[in-house]
Design a protein around this motif. Structure first.
Motif, PDB file in Angstrom:
ATOM      1  N   PRO A  37       8.508   1.271   1.471  1.00 20.73           N
ATOM      2  CA  PRO A  37       8.954  -0.075   1.131  1.00 20.73           C
ATOM      3  C   PRO A  37      10.371  -0.274   1.666  1.00 20.73           C
ATOM      4  O   PRO A  37      11.150   0.675   1.748  1.00 20.73           O
ATOM      5  CB  PRO A  37       8.931  -0.105  -0.393  1.00 20.73           C
ATOM      6  CG  PRO A  37       8.580   1.257  -0.852  1.00 20.73           C
ATOM      7  CD  PRO A  37       8.356   2.134   0.313  1.00 20.73           C
ATOM      8  N   LEU A  45      12.539  -5.919  -3.108  1.00 22.91           N
ATOM      9  CA  LEU A  45      11.582  -5.563  -2.082  1.00 22.91           C
ATOM     10  C   LEU A  45      11.547  -6.643  -1.004  1.00 22.91           C
ATOM     11  O   LEU A  45      11.380  -7.820  -1.308  1.00 22.91           O
ATOM     12  CB  LEU A  45      10.199  -5.399  -2.718  1.00 22.91           C
ATOM     13  CG  LEU A  45       9.068  -4.953  -1.820  1.00 22.91           C
ATOM     14  CD1 LEU A  45       9.328  -3.544  -1.276  1.00 22.91           C
ATOM     15  CD2 LEU A  45       7.761  -4.972  -2.607  1.00 22.91           C
ATOM     16  N   ILE A  48       7.627  -3.763   4.087  1.00 17.81           N
ATOM     17  CA  ILE A  48       7.090  -2.414   4.135  1.00 17.81           C
ATOM     18  C   ILE A  48       7.004  -2.022   5.599  1.00 17.81           C
ATOM     19  O   ILE A  48       6.753  -2.878   6.461  1.00 17.81           O
ATOM     20  CB  ILE A  48       5.715  -2.316   3.423  1.00 17.81           C
ATOM     21  CG1 ILE A  48       5.263  -0.859   3.302  1.00 17.81           C
ATOM     22  CG2 ILE A  48       4.689  -3.170   4.105  1.00 17.81           C
ATOM     23  CD1 ILE A  48       4.059  -0.678   2.378  1.00 17.81           C
ATOM     24  N   CYS A  79       2.088  -7.841  -1.763  1.00 13.50           N
ATOM     25  CA  CYS A  79       2.273  -6.918  -2.882  1.00 13.50           C
ATOM     26  C   CYS A  79       1.442  -7.413  -4.054  1.00 13.50           C
ATOM     27  O   CYS A  79       0.885  -8.511  -4.022  1.00 13.50           O
ATOM     28  CB  CYS A  79       3.743  -6.778  -3.253  1.00 13.50           C
ATOM     29  SG  CYS A  79       4.544  -8.306  -3.734  1.00 13.50           S
ATOM     30  N   PRO A 102       2.616  -2.353  -2.060  1.00 14.38           N
ATOM     31  CA  PRO A 102       3.621  -2.127  -3.106  1.00 14.38           C
ATOM     32  C   PRO A 102       3.223  -2.823  -4.406  1.00 14.38           C
ATOM     33  O   PRO A 102       2.547  -3.860  -4.399  1.00 14.38           O
ATOM     34  CB  PRO A 102       4.890  -2.777  -2.538  1.00 14.38           C
ATOM     35  CG  PRO A 102       4.616  -3.033  -1.101  1.00 14.38           C
ATOM     36  CD  PRO A 102       3.137  -3.158  -0.965  1.00 14.38           C
TER      37      PRO A 102
END
Length: 144
Positions: A37, A45, A48, A79, A102
């Motif tokens: 990530p 976040l 990725i 995600c 994620p």
């Protein structure tokens, strides 16, 4: 109901958005993972990056992994929320043909789910059915 939290791996380590692809590759090697990530200075976040991204979009293009950053390769982020059902996880991974996703709780990264997590489960009774695994594999690997 089995949730993303039930099957995810915890302790996912982020690569910083401004860290180089060379650093990302070393981190992947050391952690024995194929994806990391990407987190920004705000600790949120942002994307990725996969080992395949580094090979295809950097090395094969003749670019320098010591100069490109993780954010240079961050595409659209998919995600799931920790409380999402496994069906939601499967649907999202199938729709976007991704093998790792994620898991967030609020805006914080709490884990990752890979295809191995789907097949193995983490606790007794958390394993997917054979039919769910076959459908996932067909969707991700057989689409053209």
């Amino acid at each position: 109901m089995t949730t993303a939290r039930d099957i995810m791996h915890t302790g996912a380590q982020c690569i910083g958005a401004h860290q180089t692809l060379a650093e990302a590759a070393k981190m992947m090697r050391d952690k024995k993972v194929g994806a990391l990530p990407i987190c920004g200075d705000d600790q949120k976040l942002h994307g990725i990056i996969t080992d395949r991204d580094i090979v295809i979009q950097c090395l094969a293009e003749g670019k320098d992994p010591a100069k490109m950053t993780a954010m240079d390769l961050a595409g659209h982020l998919h995600c799931v929320r920790a409380e999402d059902s496994v069906d939601t996880v499967l649907t999202k991974m199938e729709q976007h043909q991704i093998r790792r996703i994620p898991v967030i709780d609020g805006e914080r990264l709490v884990g990752m789910i890979s295809e191995a997590d789907l097949a193995m489960g983490h606790r007794e009774g958390q394993r997917l059915t054979d039919e769910q695994i076959i459908k996932f594999m067909d969707s991700v690997y057989m689409k053209k």
